[in-house]
Design a protein around this motif. Structure first.
Motif, PDB file in Angstrom:
ATOM      1  N   ALA A   1      -5.646  -2.844  -0.704  1.00 13.86           N
ATOM      2  CA  ALA A   1      -4.258  -1.906  -0.258  1.00 13.86           C
ATOM      3  C   ALA A   1      -4.310  -0.657  -0.739  1.00 13.86           C
ATOM      4  O   ALA A   1      -3.345  -0.090  -0.765  1.00 13.86           O
ATOM      5  CB  ALA A   1      -3.156  -2.925  -0.739  1.00 13.86           C
ATOM      6  N   GLY A   2      -5.398  -0.239  -1.633  1.00 16.49           N
ATOM      7  CA  GLY A   2      -5.547   1.211  -2.029  1.00 16.49           C
ATOM      8  C   GLY A   2      -5.148   1.319  -3.395  1.00 16.49           C
ATOM      9  O   GLY A   2      -5.122   2.463  -3.610  1.00 16.49           O
ATOM     10  N   ALA A   3      -4.791   0.379  -4.204  1.00 13.54           N
ATOM     11  CA  ALA A   3      -4.512   0.584  -5.587  1.00 13.54           C
ATOM     12  C   ALA A   3      -5.665   0.955  -6.368  1.00 13.54           C
ATOM     13  O   ALA A   3      -6.736   0.373  -6.105  1.00 13.54           O
ATOM     14  CB  ALA A   3      -3.949  -0.766  -6.149  1.00 13.54           C
TER      15      ALA A   3
ATOM     16  N   ARG B   1       4.515  -2.328 -10.665  1.00  8.16           N
ATOM     17  CA  ARG B   1       4.580  -3.135  -9.238  1.00  8.16           C
ATOM     18  C   ARG B   1       3.085  -3.621  -8.974  1.00  8.16           C
ATOM     19  O   ARG B   1       2.548  -4.515  -8.622  1.00  8.16           O
ATOM     20  CB  ARG B   1       5.307  -2.727  -8.039  1.00  8.16           C
ATOM     21  CG  ARG B   1       5.653  -3.598  -7.052  1.00  8.16           C
ATOM     22  CD  ARG B   1       6.472  -4.992  -7.431  1.00  8.16           C
ATOM     23  NE  ARG B   1       7.540  -4.603  -8.067  1.00  8.16           N
ATOM     24  CZ  ARG B   1       8.714  -4.400  -7.552  1.00  8.16           C
ATOM     25  NH1 ARG B   1       8.650  -4.193  -6.198  1.00  8.16           N
ATOM     26  NH2 ARG B   1       9.869  -4.052  -8.401  1.00  8.16           N
ATOM     27  N   LEU B   2       2.344  -2.343  -8.803  1.00  4.23           N
ATOM     28  CA  LEU B   2       0.885  -2.401  -8.570  1.00  4.23           C
ATOM     29  C   LEU B   2       0.224  -3.255  -9.675  1.00  4.23           C
ATOM     30  O   LEU B   2      -1.066  -3.983  -9.385  1.00  4.23           O
ATOM     31  CB  LEU B   2       0.185  -0.983  -8.466  1.00  4.23           C
ATOM     32  CG  LEU B   2       0.643  -0.247  -7.130  1.00  4.23           C
ATOM     33  CD1 LEU B   2       0.337   1.222  -7.137  1.00  4.23           C
ATOM     34  CD2 LEU B   2      -0.012  -1.149  -6.187  1.00  4.23           C
TER      35      LEU B   2
ATOM     36  N   LEU C   1      10.763   2.624  -8.149  1.00  5.82           N
ATOM     37  CA  LEU C   1      10.732   2.245  -6.849  1.00  5.82           C
ATOM     38  C   LEU C   1      12.169   1.996  -6.288  1.00  5.82           C
ATOM     39  O   LEU C   1      13.232   1.635  -7.072  1.00  5.82           O
ATOM     40  CB  LEU C   1      10.416   0.645  -6.966  1.00  5.82           C
ATOM     41  CG  LEU C   1       8.644   0.424  -6.952  1.00  5.82           C
ATOM     42  CD1 LEU C   1       8.527  -0.848  -7.115  1.00  5.82           C
ATOM     43  CD2 LEU C   1       8.290   0.985  -5.439  1.00  5.82           C
TER      44      LEU C   1
ATOM     45  N   HIS D   1       8.894  -3.297 -14.416  1.00  7.23           N
ATOM     46  CA  HIS D   1       9.748  -4.025 -13.211  1.00  7.23           C
ATOM     47  C   HIS D   1      10.416  -3.096 -12.174  1.00  7.23           C
ATOM     48  O   HIS D   1      10.728  -3.243 -10.971  1.00  7.23           O
ATOM     49  CB  HIS D   1      10.893  -4.720 -13.885  1.00  7.23           C
ATOM     50  CG  HIS D   1      10.378  -6.036 -14.704  1.00  7.23           C
ATOM     51  ND1 HIS D   1      10.412  -7.305 -14.125  1.00  7.23           N
ATOM     52  CD2 HIS D   1       9.784  -6.078 -15.785  1.00  7.23           C
ATOM     53  CE1 HIS D   1       9.661  -8.006 -14.935  1.00  7.23           C
ATOM     54  NE2 HIS D   1       9.505  -7.434 -15.939  1.00  7.23           N
ATOM     55  N   LEU D   2      10.455  -1.674 -12.595  1.00 13.08           N
ATOM     56  CA  LEU D   2      11.190  -0.950 -11.748  1.00 13.08           C
ATOM     57  C   LEU D   2      10.194   0.401 -11.232  1.00 13.08           C
ATOM     58  O   LEU D   2      10.608   0.951 -10.308  1.00 13.08           O
ATOM     59  CB  LEU D   2      12.284  -0.050 -12.425  1.00 13.08           C
ATOM     60  CG  LEU D   2      13.643  -1.024 -13.016  1.00 13.08           C
ATOM     61  CD1 LEU D   2      14.723  -0.185 -13.590  1.00 13.08           C
ATOM     62  CD2 LEU D   2      14.025  -1.990 -11.990  1.00 13.08           C
ATOM     63  N   THR D   3       9.059   0.451 -11.736  1.00  9.18           N
ATOM     64  CA  THR D   3       8.296   1.596 -11.375  1.00  9.18           C
ATOM     65  C   THR D   3       7.121   0.952 -10.140  1.00  9.18           C
ATOM     66  O   THR D   3       6.820   0.014 -10.448  1.00  9.18           O
ATOM     67  CB  THR D   3       7.427   2.328 -12.304  1.00  9.18           C
ATOM     68  OG1 THR D   3       6.525   1.458 -12.837  1.00  9.18           O
ATOM     69  CG2 THR D   3       8.459   2.842 -13.403  1.00  9.18           C
ATOM     70  N   ARG D   4       6.693   1.885  -9.373  1.00  7.87           N
ATOM     71  CA  ARG D   4       5.596   1.364  -8.414  1.00  7.87           C
ATOM     72  C   ARG D   4       4.258   1.105  -9.393  1.00  7.87           C
ATOM     73  O   ARG D   4       3.384   0.297  -8.940  1.00  7.87           O
ATOM     74  CB  ARG D   4       5.455   2.529  -7.194  1.00  7.87           C
ATOM     75  CG  ARG D   4       4.806   3.646  -7.913  1.00  7.87           C
ATOM     76  CD  ARG D   4       4.617   4.596  -6.782  1.00  7.87           C
ATOM     77  NE  ARG D   4       4.383   5.835  -7.239  1.00  7.87           N
ATOM     78  CZ  ARG D   4       2.992   6.480  -7.263  1.00  7.87           C
ATOM     79  NH1 ARG D   4       2.121   5.698  -6.618  1.00  7.87           N
ATOM     80  NH2 ARG D   4       2.662   7.551  -7.721  1.00  7.87           N
ATOM     81  N   HIS D   5       4.201   1.658 -10.369  1.00  6.61           N
ATOM     82  CA  HIS D   5       2.968   1.221 -11.078  1.00  6.61           C
ATOM     83  C   HIS D   5       2.922   0.119 -11.571  1.00  6.61           C
ATOM     84  O   HIS D   5       1.837  -0.680 -11.784  1.00  6.61           O
ATOM     85  CB  HIS D   5       2.925   2.507 -12.315  1.00  6.61           C
ATOM     86  CG  HIS D   5       2.767   3.823 -11.928  1.00  6.61           C
ATOM     87  ND1 HIS D   5       1.934   4.389 -11.257  1.00  6.61           N
ATOM     88  CD2 HIS D   5       3.715   4.807 -12.151  1.00  6.61           C
ATOM     89  CE1 HIS D   5       2.049   5.760 -10.854  1.00  6.61           C
ATOM     90  NE2 HIS D   5       3.427   6.022 -11.510  1.00  6.61           N
TER      91      HIS D   5
ATOM     92  N   SER E   1       8.304   7.883  -9.393  1.00  9.91           N
ATOM     93  CA  SER E   1       7.823   6.363  -9.722  1.00  9.91           C
ATOM     94  C   SER E   1       8.629   5.346  -9.940  1.00  9.91           C
ATOM     95  O   SER E   1       8.314   4.180  -9.786  1.00  9.91           O
ATOM     96  CB  SER E   1       6.842   6.525 -10.955  1.00  9.91           C
ATOM     97  OG  SER E   1       5.653   7.050 -10.774  1.00  9.91           O
TER      98      SER E   1
ATOM     99  N   LEU F   1       3.831   1.952  -1.707  1.00  9.01           N
ATOM    100  CA  LEU F   1       4.937   1.709  -2.623  1.00  9.01           C
ATOM    101  C   LEU F   1       5.243   3.376  -2.883  1.00  9.01           C
ATOM    102  O   LEU F   1       6.489   3.614  -3.343  1.00  9.01           O
ATOM    103  CB  LEU F   1       4.528   1.251  -4.056  1.00  9.01           C
ATOM    104  CG  LEU F   1       4.146  -0.191  -3.902  1.00  9.01           C
ATOM    105  CD1 LEU F   1       3.973  -1.062  -5.135  1.00  9.01           C
ATOM    106  CD2 LEU F   1       5.678  -0.858  -3.423  1.00  9.01           C
ATOM    107  N   LYS F   2       4.532   4.301  -3.153  1.00  8.08           N
ATOM    108  CA  LYS F   2       4.756   5.527  -3.168  1.00  8.08           C
ATOM    109  C   LYS F   2       5.733   6.294  -2.226  1.00  8.08           C
ATOM    110  O   LYS F   2       6.643   7.118  -2.502  1.00  8.08           O
ATOM    111  CB  LYS F   2       3.408   6.499  -3.003  1.00  8.08           C
ATOM    112  CG  LYS F   2       3.205   7.800  -3.833  1.00  8.08           C
ATOM    113  CD  LYS F   2       1.849   8.391  -3.573  1.00  8.08           C
ATOM    114  CE  LYS F   2       1.832   9.586  -4.937  1.00  8.08           C
ATOM    115  NZ  LYS F   2       0.217   9.675  -5.025  1.00  8.08           N
TER     116      LYS F   2
ATOM    117  N   PRO G   1       0.706  -1.272   0.126  1.00  9.71           N
ATOM    118  CA  PRO G   1      -0.222   0.085  -0.126  1.00  9.71           C
ATOM    119  C   PRO G   1       0.792   1.341   0.152  1.00  9.71           C
ATOM    120  O   PRO G   1       0.231   2.369  -0.239  1.00  9.71           O
ATOM    121  CB  PRO G   1      -0.741  -0.203   1.314  1.00  9.71           C
ATOM    122  CG  PRO G   1      -0.439  -1.509   1.873  1.00  9.71           C
ATOM    123  CD  PRO G   1       0.761  -1.819   0.992  1.00  9.71           C
TER     124      PRO G   1
END
Lengths: 502, 338
Positions: free
Chosen positions: B221-223, B206-207, A368, B200-204, A366, A359-360, A357
């Motif tokens: 989880a709020g996605a 991953r979500l 990670l 693979h590398l951004t949170r987008h 953006s 990740l931000k 929840p």
């Protein structure tokens, strides 16, 4: 003396290290309704699944009219006269077909010819419908019928086979009072024909109406059998919940500033109003039986459902989240029950599961930052004592209790205004339960905490204040000090019906 | 026992890449002319457009969806760019932008059908596929578009494919050798890297994987589950339109009959990608390798004089083997974990 139709003795069943059924002895006499009660995870459904041929027992015997009964599939159990109507009614009917086809569906699977005679099918179906007093047009599509009628069809279809044992799994959970009464009339008739009925339910009204005997289950064991009239419902509930005092002393702390106000909230139109205030530095346990409105209230707090009426305020501001994302932004963290379907992302490792929840917080533009994610996860693994090789283990390699620690840790890893935990101890062993509970209490000072639990032990272990829900009404509130268990039990099982009548 | 499971683990992880290396070695020895930069570029060129489409479909697979409309989006872009330049006499950049917008719009409609109207993904995109196959033929009354063609309203089409547009499909950059690497190959590699980074590398990304694995949990989880799903179909639509533009630029005419195999080939590449590095899930690197694998196999077999009509059979065989790799082998690995 009634003959014993079905006799279970010394039944054991384990899934891996988890012993779900331990030395179960059970008798089902003909012409009687045996009500089976038990909390979540007590082993009720496993017992039912063994009886109807889904699971095979590890040890122990089942006999049907003194003949060994070892069903190897639901079909086999069905053919031998043990018929089960499951809780989810839609598993029992094909909604796109008409009533006649639904009633006759078992004939369809075994008839010899190739072509169907609709007329013959309907004639047979009409006979059954009349015998069962269904009062339905057999040509109506099932999709046009209500839940109660569907349930009746599922049961009527089961009766075509003249079963010896009928198992009903929470049949009234989605029925109104009038609809339930129709079902009970049907059960009365079946009882008169000598069928042994196993009826799973928590509803006091159901049990008073229909039960001849009550069997309580707890932790995979039979915790009590109640056969004397009048039936001791209180005793059965106590046996089911267990009254062993907790050995984790909780010293209630002084509540801080109010965080969440629930004002005149009704879950359904015309339902009872709930008022509750959650304070900082306070852990509230909300308890009640299945269907008492616990899950509903939890869903409302996290924006998954809307209350019929009522107002929520969070830290002085109106709080009406439209979805979980808004709830999280407002500072409400929610760990849902049933982690397998609502929590765990099976393809992810511990790190990604724990930080999902937030990740931000771990990304810049953006992108990670895996290092930050892993560090946060490592520290949570250490605090909660998650047993694993490292933070990059797949979540599926962990035991249930450790998975649950990760799920709770997910929401503890970032500060919040209100933490809501729905059944955080579900399917968790005592050690993990203590670890999780201890950490929740330790960190409680930073926020308000509401925990929804069905087991009274768990409530006593974790809460400063225990709130009891029954039929969507708030029927009791206790400071967790020298609680009189009898009163609490009575409120949970709904004896204080005066409140409901109001 | 331990050794055995290590071996299986190794086979799952590197088996497919080893197979690829083995193929390259085999063809280099037995197919004269296979080994060499020109031949390698030819392989890349032959798979660039399917590869680009496959990268898009990978994004929809990641959110546990599927996009059957990519092939028809690509052919629609092909016809649309030709129509804009030849009949409407617009410059190349207008044609390209219009095609990209069309791809994004089709993806948006797909996404809305799936998340808002709750049409199952396969059915929604199947419907869209049919719709587009029909739609792209209406403006030209079912004919191919080329300069000088007779217009339905009388007269001839005066517009031409501009040089800038054809550059997209035909130009070759010098790279050690003169005129070696064609533009589509560069776009394919670039898009591959971009989508790999995104997934693979951004949170987008991953979500999106979280949504594909457990949608309900991700929502709790709020996605923004609906948003990401729509985004996945839009990415898929845009990459498909890029594929169509490149195809048009290579052919130099709006050919109604081309691009028939695009859908199957690109879906196959994405599914073969599951087997690469034992990922057992959609991934950009695997998809690219899957596309190249098929390209190498076909190139090698063609050079060894295998007739053209065996090609689909070979692709199908590779796909089935890859799926066995993915599901049977890694399924066993997972099953023993309990």
């Amino acid at each position: 003396m009634n003959t014993i139709v079905c006799k279970v003795s010394g039944l054991e069943k384990a899934f891996g290290p988890n012993r779900v059924l331990r030395n179960i002895d059970l008798e089902l006499p003909s012409g009687q309704v045996t009500v089976l009660m038990g909390a979540n995870g007590a082993g009720k459904s496993t017992l039912v699944k063994v009886l109807c041929g889904v699971h095979e027992p590890d040890t122990g015997q089942i006999t049907l009219f003194d003949q060994p009964f070892t069903p190897h599939s639901p079909r086999d159990a069905f053919a031998k006269g043990v018929v089960t109507v499951h809780q989810s009614i839609n598993d029992g009917v094909a909604p796109d077909l008409d009533v006649a086809s639904n009633l006759m569906i078992d004939r369809l699977t075994e008839s010899r010819g190739f072509f169907l005679s609709d007329r013959a099918l309907r004639r047979e179906a009409r006979k059954i419908a009349e015998a069962m007093q269904l009062g339905l047009d057999v040509r109506a599509p099932v999709s046009s019928l209500g839940v109660a009628d569907r349930q009746m069809i599922a049961i009527a279809r089961a009766m075509v086979r003249e079963p010896k044992v009928l198992i009903l799994d929470e049949p009234t959970s989605s029925l109104s009072a009038a609809e339930s009464e129709r079902l009970f009339t049907l059960i009365d008739r079946l009882r008169a024909t000598g069928v042994a009925i196993l009826y799973i339910s928590h509803r006091r009204s159901d049990i008073q109406r229909i039960a001849d005997r009550i069997v309580s289950m707890r932790d995979g064991r039979i915790a009590g059998v109640f056969e004397e009239t009048p039936l001791d419902y209180e005793g059965a509930v106590t046996a089911m919940l267990g009254h062993a005092m907790t050995d984790v002393p909780v010293r209630p702390t002084a509540p801080g500033a109010p965080v969440l106000h629930i004002e005149n909230l009704s879950m359904q139109p015309g339902g009872p109003a709930i008022n509750l205030t959650a304070h900082k530095n306070e852990v509230i346990a909300v308890t009640g039986l299945l269907g008492s409105g616990k899950s509903r209230l939890a869903s409302i707090l996290f924006g998954l459902e809307k209350p019929a009426i009522g107002r929520l305020t969070l830290n002085g501001a109106p709080y009406a989240p439209a979805n979980p994302a808004e709830a999280i932004r407002a500072g409400v963290h929610f760990s849902p029950k049933d982690r397998a379907s609502n929590g765990v992302v099976p393809e992810f490792d511990i790190t990604n599961n724990l930080t999902l929840p937030f990740l931000k917080n771990f990304s810049r533009l953006s992108m990670l930052g895996r290092g930050g994610q892993r560090a946060a996860t490592r520290s949570m693994i250490e605090t909660l004592g998650v047993v694993c090789q490292g933070e990059t283990d797949g979540i599926g390699t962990l035991s249930g209790g450790n998975q649950q620690k990760v799920m709770v840790g997910r929401w503890l890893s970032q500060p919040c205004a209100l933490l809501v935990l729905d059944e955080p101890f579900q399917g968790v062993d005592i050690k993990a339960r203590r670890d999780i509970g201890e950490h929740i209490r330790q960190t409680a000072g930073q926020r308000a905490t509401i925990v929804f639990v069905a087991e009274i032990d768990e409530a006593l272990e974790i809460a400063d204040r225990i709130v009891v829900l029954n039929e969507q009404a708030l029927v009791g509130e206790h400071k967790n000090e020298n609680i009189e268990l009898a009163t609490l039990m009575a409120q949970i099982s709904g004896r204080s019906e005066a409140i409901l009548g109001a | 026992m331990q050794k055995n499971s290590n071996l299986i683990h190794f086979a799952i992880r590197y088996g497919f890449l080893l197979l690829l290396a083995g193929l390259v070695l085999y063809f280099s020895i037995f197919a004269p002319g296979f080994a060499g930069p020109r031949s390698a570029v030819f392989v890349f060129q032959s798979v660039a457009i399917t590869g680009i489409l496959a990268l898009g479909v990978t994004c929809t697979l990641v959110v546990d969806g599927f996009d059957l409309s990519i092939g028809s989006v690509a052919t629609s872009a092909l016809m649309m760019s030709a129509y804009f330049m030849v009949i409407l006499e617009q410059p190349a950049w207008v044609a390209v932008l219009a095609c990209l917008a069309m791809g994004a719009f089709v993806g948006l409609v797909n996404g809305l059908l799936i998340v808002k109207m709750r049409v199952p993904d396969l059915l929604a995109t199947l419907g869209m596929m049919f719709l587009l196959i029909g739609l792209q033929r209406i403006p030209t009354e079912g004919r191919s578009i080329s300069t000088g063609m007779a217009l339905p309203g009388g007269g001839n089409a005066e517009g031409t494919f501009s040089a800038a547009f054809l550059w997209l499909g035909r130009h070759r950059f010098d790279f050690f050798l003169e005129k070696l690497i064609p533009v589509p190959v560069i776009i394919f590699v670039l898009l591959g890297v971009l989508i790999w980074i995104f997934l693979h590398l951004t949170r987008h990304g991953r979500l999106m994987y979280a949504i594909g694995s457990n949608e309900r949990a991700s929502e709790l989880a709020g996605a923004n589950v609906q948003g990401y799903k729509i985004a996945a179909y839009m990415i898929s639509g845009v990459t498909a339109s890029i594929g169509g533009i490149l195809l048009a630029a290579r052919l130099g005419r709006g050919d109604v009959a081309s691009g028939n195999n695009l859908l199957l080939d690109s879906v196959a590449a994405a599914l073969i990608g599951f087997a690469v590095l034992g990922a057992a899930k959609p991934n950009a690197f695997g998809t690219a390798v899957g596309a190249i694998f098929v390209g190498i196999l076909l190139q090698g077999l063609t050079m060894m004089n295998a007739p053209y009509y065996t090609q689909d059979f070979v692709k199908g065989a590779v796909l089935v083997v890859a799926l066995v790799f993915t599901f049977a082998l890694s399924g066993r690995k997972r099953g023993s974990g309990h």
